[in-house]
Design a protein around this motif. Structure first.
Motif, PDB file in Angstrom:
ATOM      1  N   HIS B 164       6.335  -1.677 -29.154  1.00 59.00           N
ATOM      2  CA  HIS B 164       7.149  -2.413 -30.112  1.00 59.00           C
ATOM      3  C   HIS B 164       8.057  -3.429 -29.426  1.00 59.00           C
ATOM      4  O   HIS B 164       9.135  -3.763 -29.908  1.00 59.00           O
ATOM      5  CB  HIS B 164       8.003  -1.443 -30.935  1.00 59.00           C
ATOM      6  CG  HIS B 164       8.235  -1.924 -32.339  1.00 59.00           C
ATOM      7  ND1 HIS B 164       7.263  -1.911 -33.299  1.00 59.00           N
ATOM      8  CD2 HIS B 164       9.325  -2.435 -32.938  1.00 59.00           C
ATOM      9  CE1 HIS B 164       7.752  -2.386 -34.419  1.00 59.00           C
ATOM     10  NE2 HIS B 164       8.996  -2.720 -34.226  1.00 59.00           N
ATOM     11  N   ASN B 456       4.146  12.201 -33.271  1.00 55.40           N
ATOM     12  CA  ASN B 456       4.927  10.967 -33.166  1.00 55.40           C
ATOM     13  C   ASN B 456       6.427  11.176 -33.372  1.00 55.40           C
ATOM     14  O   ASN B 456       7.241  10.784 -32.560  1.00 55.40           O
ATOM     15  CB  ASN B 456       4.414   9.937 -34.168  1.00 55.40           C
ATOM     16  CG  ASN B 456       3.038   9.442 -33.778  1.00 55.40           C
ATOM     17  OD1 ASN B 456       2.611   9.627 -32.642  1.00 55.40           O
ATOM     18  ND2 ASN B 456       2.333   8.832 -34.710  1.00 55.40           N
ATOM     19  N   THR B 474      11.575  11.880 -30.753  1.00 54.86           N
ATOM     20  CA  THR B 474      10.432  10.983 -30.719  1.00 54.86           C
ATOM     21  C   THR B 474      10.277  10.366 -29.333  1.00 54.86           C
ATOM     22  O   THR B 474      11.215  10.360 -28.526  1.00 54.86           O
ATOM     23  CB  THR B 474      10.543   9.886 -31.807  1.00 54.86           C
ATOM     24  OG1 THR B 474       9.270   9.249 -31.941  1.00 54.86           O
ATOM     25  CG2 THR B 474      11.580   8.842 -31.442  1.00 54.86           C
ATOM     26  N   LYS B 478       7.500   2.455 -30.383  1.00 56.26           N
ATOM     27  CA  LYS B 478       7.026   2.159 -31.733  1.00 56.26           C
ATOM     28  C   LYS B 478       7.504   3.254 -32.687  1.00 56.26           C
ATOM     29  O   LYS B 478       8.002   2.974 -33.786  1.00 56.26           O
ATOM     30  CB  LYS B 478       5.505   2.094 -31.723  1.00 56.26           C
ATOM     31  CG  LYS B 478       4.906   1.511 -32.985  1.00 56.26           C
ATOM     32  CD  LYS B 478       3.423   1.833 -33.012  1.00 56.26           C
ATOM     33  CE  LYS B 478       2.599   0.641 -33.409  1.00 56.26           C
ATOM     34  NZ  LYS B 478       1.160   0.885 -33.314  1.00 56.26           N
ATOM     35  N   ASN B 479       7.374   4.502 -32.248  1.00 58.96           N
ATOM     36  CA  ASN B 479       7.868   5.612 -33.056  1.00 58.96           C
ATOM     37  C   ASN B 479       9.386   5.574 -33.163  1.00 58.96           C
ATOM     38  O   ASN B 479       9.960   5.837 -34.215  1.00 58.96           O
ATOM     39  CB  ASN B 479       7.441   6.949 -32.444  1.00 58.96           C
ATOM     40  CG  ASN B 479       5.933   7.107 -32.430  1.00 58.96           C
ATOM     41  OD1 ASN B 479       5.256   6.683 -33.355  1.00 58.96           O
ATOM     42  ND2 ASN B 479       5.408   7.708 -31.375  1.00 58.96           N
ATOM     43  N   LYS B 482      10.588   3.233 -35.794  1.00 63.90           N
ATOM     44  CA  LYS B 482      10.481   3.784 -37.156  1.00 63.90           C
ATOM     45  C   LYS B 482      11.671   4.674 -37.476  1.00 63.90           C
ATOM     46  O   LYS B 482      12.303   4.564 -38.529  1.00 63.90           O
ATOM     47  CB  LYS B 482       9.202   4.627 -37.269  1.00 63.90           C
ATOM     48  CG  LYS B 482       7.986   3.832 -37.669  1.00 63.90           C
ATOM     49  CD  LYS B 482       6.802   4.774 -37.882  1.00 63.90           C
ATOM     50  CE  LYS B 482       5.522   4.055 -37.491  1.00 63.90           C
ATOM     51  NZ  LYS B 482       4.511   4.897 -36.892  1.00 63.90           N
ATOM     52  N   ASP B 485      14.905   2.664 -37.760  1.00 67.79           N
ATOM     53  CA  ASP B 485      14.998   1.932 -39.026  1.00 67.79           C
ATOM     54  C   ASP B 485      15.486   2.859 -40.138  1.00 67.79           C
ATOM     55  O   ASP B 485      16.276   2.449 -40.993  1.00 67.79           O
ATOM     56  CB  ASP B 485      13.632   1.322 -39.387  1.00 67.79           C
ATOM     57  CG  ASP B 485      13.297   0.112 -38.515  1.00 67.79           C
ATOM     58  OD1 ASP B 485      14.237  -0.454 -37.904  1.00 67.79           O
ATOM     59  OD2 ASP B 485      12.114  -0.254 -38.431  1.00 67.79           O
ATOM     60  N   GLU B 486      14.995   4.102 -40.090  1.00 65.16           N
ATOM     61  CA  GLU B 486      15.454   5.108 -41.065  1.00 65.16           C
ATOM     62  C   GLU B 486      16.953   5.341 -40.930  1.00 65.16           C
ATOM     63  O   GLU B 486      17.684   5.375 -41.919  1.00 65.16           O
ATOM     64  CB  GLU B 486      14.766   6.449 -40.754  1.00 65.16           C
ATOM     65  CG  GLU B 486      13.745   6.938 -41.751  1.00 65.16           C
ATOM     66  CD  GLU B 486      13.226   8.314 -41.341  1.00 65.16           C
ATOM     67  OE1 GLU B 486      13.998   9.282 -41.411  1.00 65.16           O
ATOM     68  OE2 GLU B 486      12.052   8.400 -40.922  1.00 65.16           O
TER      69      GLU B 486
END
Lengths: 165, 581
Positions: B164, B456, B474, B478-479, B482, B485-486
């Motif tokens: 990412h 993941n 994690t 990339k994980n 995610k 962002d949460e």
């Protein structure tokens, strides 16, 4: 060919930025949105400088490098602005054998820029194009909409002098 | 039950799962089709054309890495046409490859070189001509790029995208194509996180760690210096691979023996620093929970993750634990407590760390990584690969070395520290200590299995002394993105989050031994290596950081208590927001 990167300061307006945002909004959910967005961005700005590519990267949530990779892959994209007077010298086969190389060298010598560059005052840009379908007039160049054929290097200073300011 | 299809490979009937590629099917028949660009799941682009095969009825050769099997298909993997095509492709790749193999860092470990040997190239100079010439890219602390050795397989690009980060990609076109950064910027001037995953997937030496083994040799030859080394938890689980030992072999004893034979004055264990990290981090966490601090608290052991946070999620910097990483904590203690105890001027100590990670080279030079009078905590960070190189340079017979123990002064540790090298390990180690601290007991149930493994994103809820603790773990950025962002969107209510930069954690770090794609694509390196660490944890007498006799001693004699003023000065650090472009 390696793409030239402009060193001329970016002078985009807020209207242009607004237009680009609309374009990004229109395409954001499309697969492969980078191509159409870059095409329309180039229509808006005339070229794709760093600042525009960053806006596209942010807008599409893609890495800047991915945008740049596409912009440097396709010949339709330019990373240098067009001047007020855009000079295109045909380097197609007929023009080339008739000495178009010397024409482009002469222009470079006078205005101080190579192909795919723009003078720092924004007056002239120079690019080498492929056949424009006027082989009978080889070697040929265009300056904006004016066509000049059967050129000799010695004619170049006089022709360029016609384009003031 | 999977749907199977019947195919023939080289006239041999074979039943393979529907959806499998020809490459995967051939492997079942004992045929390893050669590949250069293919990396399972992350780079499946059929670009290098090494994996071409003949399929009956197909108009041309097909790329087996991306071509799915179907019922009745007849495949031929080594016809004259296939062999000629592969050799020509290889010779074309060689035509603009810098072929100084004898002095190359990847000599004998190069996938291109091996393929030339395996396929029997007859003329490595068949297609001579103009070649692009590239300057070496040496702008960063952690890697060197030499595009004269690049074969444009794009594995590094895929690895960077998978993280990412995506700061490298394919630029320009045709003859001018090269791998680089946007607007031809230097890698040091873009938001690269230094993880080195690109160096671990490069088939040649186009991308290598910045080799500092010679600097270490120089230090070892300087009689005025005391050169001390310590090795990260995951090195013992991977170093053996450089000496052709099976993946997942724990070579702790031989590694220590080799380091002594290289001439290090003391061989310490970063596991000790990991225990120390847990003491500080668990205390910081409990403090944040009890005093209304910023939550979730996110672990800070992984310098690639830290740099990622600083570039891409600077708003979450307050969530980062202020603890230095085990590498830095160990260095800080070597140059304070240990130096004082032994009466050595810390200026004359050269602290070398052996790390699974290229980002550790960056971390060493960060601001606020100096616990004692402006003296850097660590002087040189080398990767597993550089250590292996040193052992080979010194002609040490690694495989036949006896097992030796770490020097006890800073070489005693717990099972909690051992598992730091795998995703979930830091969380589990911290929970073991936090749970004992909050309950005031010596809890027996200490396996937090929900946070283990290579899923993941792992989420779990624990009840500790009446306090509900929600955690998430994690690895791989990339994980991480995610999960972040949460958190950013306020959709998550975790109190404690562990993030490791590299997929699977340090066992799969960017500085770890390079396994060829042919091994990587069909073996789960992460799990095989991690198992060695969990086995080490199980075998330890002490499995909780706070029970380490060495930890108790250092707090008693020197640091007072976790989170003390002295501990803060030596063991904690700060972060800065960095730009994304």
């Amino acid at each position: 060919m390696l793409k030239k990167i402009s060193t001329i300061p970016f002078s985009g307006t807020s209207e242009q930025e607004q237009m680009l945002k609309e374009v990004i909004k229109k395409h954001i959910d499309d697969p492969g949105a980078i191509m159409p967005v870059l095409q329309e961005a180039q229509e808006i700005y005339g070229y794709l400088p760093y600042e525009v590519q960053v806006m596209v990267a942010e807008g599409l949530n893609k890495p800047l490098e991915e945008i740049y990779g596409v912009a440097t892959f396709y010949s339709q994209f330019s990373l240098t602005p067009k001047g007020k007077y855009d000079i295109s010298v045909c380097l197609g086969t007929a023009c080339y054998v008739k000495g178009a190389g010397q024409i482009i060298d002469k222009i470079t010598q006078i205005i101080g820029i190579s192909a795919d560059e723009c003078t720092s005052d924004g007056k002239f840009s120079l690019n080498a194009c492929r056949c424009i379908g006027a082989c009978g007039l080889a070697p040929v160049m265009t300056i904006n909409d004016d066509v000049y054929g059967r050129l000799e290097p010695s004619q170049i200073p006089e022709i360029l002098a016609k384009y003031k300011d | 039950m999977e749907n199977m299809v019947n195919i023939k490979i080289n006239n041999m009937p074979l039943s393979v799962p529907q959806g499998a590629t020809i490459l995967e099917a051939a492997r079942k028949a004992g045929i390893q089709i050669p590949t250069l660009c293919y990396l399972k799941d992350i780079n499946q682009i059929g670009a290098c054309r090494m994996c071409v095969v003949e399929v009956k009825g197909a108009r041309s050769l097909v790329a087996s890495c991306v071509y799915p099997v179907n019922e009745g298909m007849e495949v031929f993997t080594n016809t004259a046409k296939v062999i000629k095509s592969r050799k020509t492709t290889l010779e074309l790749i060689l035509s603009n490859h810098d072929k100084n193999c004898l002095s190359c860092l990847r000599n004998n470990k190069c996938e291109l070189q091996k393929m030339c040997a395996d396929l029997g190239i007859e003329d490595s100079h068949r297609f001579e001509g103009e070649n692009p010439k590239f300057e070496k890219e040496t702008s960063t602390l952690h890697l060197v790029r030499d595009n004269n050795k690049c074969i444009l397989c794009r594995r590094c690009v895929a690895a960077c995208d998978e993280q990412h980060v995506g700061v490298i990609g394919t630029n320009n076109r045709g003859f001018d194509t090269d791998i680089g950064c946007a607007f031809e910027k230097k890698l040091a001037d873009v938001a690269c996180v230094s993880c080195g995953q690109c160096t671990a997937v490069c088939p040649t030496a186009a991308l290598t760690e910045r080799d500092e083994s010679h600097t270490v040799f120089e230090a070892l030859s300087d009689p005025t210096k005391t050169v001390i080394v310590h090795t990260a938890p995951s090195i013992r689980a991977t170093l053996g691979e450089c000496f052709d030992m099976p993946i997942g072999t724990n070579v702790k004893g031989k590694m220590v023996a080799a380091l002594r034979r290289l001439g290090f004055a003391k061989v310490f264990d970063t596991d000790f620093g990991a225990d120390l990290t847990i003491m500080e981090e668990a205390t910081e966490f409990i403090g944040r929970v009890q005093n209304g601090g910023v939550l979730p608290m996110i672990t800070s052991c992984s310098p690639g993750w830290i740099k990622f946070c600083e570039h891409y999620y600077p708003d979450l910097i307050p969530n980062l634990s202020s603890c230095k990483s085990p590498q830095q904590m160990t260095g800080a203690i070597i140059k304070s407590y240990y130096a004082e105890k032994e009466g050595i001027d810390p200026k004359n100590i050269v602290a070398v760390s052996v790390m699974p990670c290229t980002a550790k080279k960056f971390e060493v030079k960060r601001d606020n990584q100096s616990g004692t009078d402006g003296i850097p905590d660590i002087d040189i960070a080398i990767t597993t690969r550089e250590l292996a190189r040193m052992i080979k340079n010194a002609q040490i017979d690694f495989v036949n070395l006896p097992d030796e123990d770490f020097d006890p002064a800073l070489g005693v540790s717990t099972g909690a520290a051992a598992i730091f090298g795998a995703t979930g390990g830091v969380m589990e180690a911290a929970l073991r200590t936090a749970a004992d601290t909050l309950t005031g007991q010596d809890l027996k149930d200490i396996d937090y299995k929900e946070v283990r493994g290579t899923d993941n994103i792992k989420k779990a809820k624990y009840n500790i002394a009446g306090l509900e603790v929600k955690v998430a773990v994690t690895s791989g950025l990339k994980n991480a993105a995610k999960l972040l962002d949460e958190i950013r969107a306020g959709k998550a209510d975790y109190q404690f989050v562990e993030i490791m930069c590299c997929p699977g954690g340090c066992v799969n770090g960017g500085g770890q031994p390079i396994q060829p794609a042919s091994t990587k694509n069909f073996n789960d390196l992460k799990s095989l290596r991690a198992k060695a660490l969990y086995d080490e944890d199980e075998a330890q007498t002490f499995r909780k950081s706070h029970q380490s006799p060495l930890i108790k001693k250092i707090y008693d004699e020197y640091l007072e208590k976790p989170g003390s003023h002295k501990a803060h000065k030596l063991l904690h650090t700060t972060y800065i927001a960095r730009s994304k472009y």
